[in-house]
Design a protein around this motif. Structure first.
Motif, short mmCIF file in Angstrom:
data_model
loop_
_atom_site.label_atom_id
_atom_site.label_comp_id
_atom_site.label_asym_id
_atom_site.label_seq_id
_atom_site.Cartn_x
_atom_site.Cartn_y
_atom_site.Cartn_z
N ASP A 175 -72.97 28.99 -17.08
CA ASP A 175 -72.83 27.66 -16.47
C ASP A 175 -73.28 27.63 -15.01
O ASP A 175 -73.63 26.57 -14.50
N ALA A 176 -73.28 28.78 -14.34
CA ALA A 176 -73.66 28.83 -12.92
C ALA A 176 -75.16 29.06 -12.72
O ALA A 176 -75.61 29.16 -11.59
N ARG A 177 -75.92 29.09 -13.79
CA ARG A 177 -77.36 29.38 -13.67
C ARG A 177 -78.09 28.20 -13.02
O ARG A 177 -77.71 27.05 -13.21
N VAL A 178 -79.12 28.54 -12.26
CA VAL A 178 -80.00 27.52 -11.68
C VAL A 178 -81.40 27.61 -12.26
O VAL A 178 -82.18 26.67 -12.16
N GLU A 179 -81.72 28.76 -12.85
CA GLU A 179 -82.98 28.96 -13.54
C GLU A 179 -82.75 29.87 -14.73
O GLU A 179 -81.83 30.69 -14.72
N GLU A 180 -83.59 29.71 -15.75
CA GLU A 180 -83.52 30.60 -16.90
C GLU A 180 -84.93 30.86 -17.40
O GLU A 180 -85.83 30.06 -17.20
N ARG A 181 -85.10 32.02 -18.04
CA ARG A 181 -86.40 32.41 -18.57
C ARG A 181 -86.20 33.20 -19.86
O ARG A 181 -85.40 34.14 -19.91
N TRP A 182 -86.91 32.80 -20.91
CA TRP A 182 -86.81 33.46 -22.20
C TRP A 182 -87.47 34.83 -22.11
O TRP A 182 -88.57 34.97 -21.59
N LEU A 183 -86.79 35.86 -22.60
CA LEU A 183 -87.32 37.22 -22.56
C LEU A 183 -87.79 37.71 -23.92
O LEU A 183 -88.57 38.64 -24.01
N ILE A 189 -81.35 34.90 -16.43
CA ILE A 189 -80.92 33.75 -15.63
C ILE A 189 -80.76 34.15 -14.17
O ILE A 189 -80.47 35.30 -13.86
N LEU A 190 -80.98 33.18 -13.32
CA LEU A 190 -80.77 33.31 -11.88
C LEU A 190 -79.71 32.28 -11.53
O LEU A 190 -79.77 31.14 -12.00
N GLY A 191 -78.72 32.68 -10.76
CA GLY A 191 -77.68 31.73 -10.40
C GLY A 191 -76.94 32.14 -9.15
O GLY A 191 -77.24 33.14 -8.51
N ARG A 192 -75.95 31.33 -8.82
CA ARG A 192 -75.13 31.58 -7.64
C ARG A 192 -73.69 31.26 -7.97
O ARG A 192 -73.38 30.21 -8.54
N MET A 193 -72.80 32.18 -7.60
CA MET A 193 -71.38 31.98 -7.83
C MET A 193 -70.60 32.72 -6.74
O MET A 193 -70.96 33.84 -6.39
N LYS A 194 -69.60 32.05 -6.22
CA LYS A 194 -68.75 32.62 -5.16
C LYS A 194 -69.58 33.07 -3.96
O LYS A 194 -69.32 34.10 -3.36
N GLY A 195 -70.62 32.31 -3.63
CA GLY A 195 -71.43 32.60 -2.45
C GLY A 195 -72.43 33.72 -2.61
O GLY A 195 -73.08 34.10 -1.65
N ARG A 196 -72.56 34.28 -3.80
CA ARG A 196 -73.51 35.38 -4.04
C ARG A 196 -74.48 34.99 -5.13
O ARG A 196 -74.11 34.32 -6.09
N TRP A 197 -75.71 35.43 -4.97
CA TRP A 197 -76.75 35.21 -5.97
C TRP A 197 -76.66 36.31 -7.02
O TRP A 197 -76.24 37.43 -6.73
#
Length: 106
Positions: free
Chosen positions: A36-44, A62-70
Motif C-alpha cells: 500500500d505504501a508503494r509509489v512505483e511498481e515494475r513487473w519482473l 516496488i519503490l515506496g516510502r514509509m516512516k520517513g524512509r525509502w
C-alpha cells in the motif's frame, strides 16, 4: 497511521499494551503495508511457485516510502493486484539511492 493504531489498541486493551500490540500487528501485516505504501511498481516476471497454485502469480518490484524512509521490495502479486508475500526488502535514506536500486531490481 501508527499513532492512530496504537491509540485504538490502547482503548481496546489498556494503556501500555498499544505499542507492543501495534508492533506485532504491523509485523504480521508487513506485506500489505509495504504494498500500500508503494509509489512505483515494475513487473519482473512470473513467480514460479513450488506448490501447484490454481492461479498465476507475478514478481513485482516496488519503490515506496514509509516512516520517513525509502524502500525497494520484491513482492509476489496475483493478477488482481493483491500481494501474497514479500521476497525481500531494502531500506534507503535517500530517494535517489532507492530509485537506483529500483532500476536495478531483477
Amino acid at each position: 497511521m501508527t499513532a492512530a493504531l496504537i491509540a485504538g489498541l490502547e482503548l481496546e486493551f489498556g494503556r501500555g499494551a498499544g505499542e507492543a500490540l501495534a508492533a506485532r500487528f504491523l509485523a504480521a501485516e508487513e506485506t500489505d503495508f509495504i504494498w500500500d505504501a508503494r509509489v512505483e511498481e515494475r513487473w519482473l516476471g512470473a513467480y514460479e511457485s513450488v506448490e501447484d497454485d490454481d492461479f498465476e502469480l507475478d514478481r513485482v518490484a516496488i519503490l515506496g516510502r514509509m516512516k520517513g524512509r525509502w524502500f525497494v521490495a520484491q513482492l509476489i502479486v496475483d493478477g488482481e493486484g493483491h500481494a501474497h508475500g514479500m521476497l525481500g526488502r531494502r531500506d534507503f535514506k535517500s530517494a535517489n539511492t532507492a530509485r537506483e536500486a529500483f532500476a536495478d531490481a531483477h
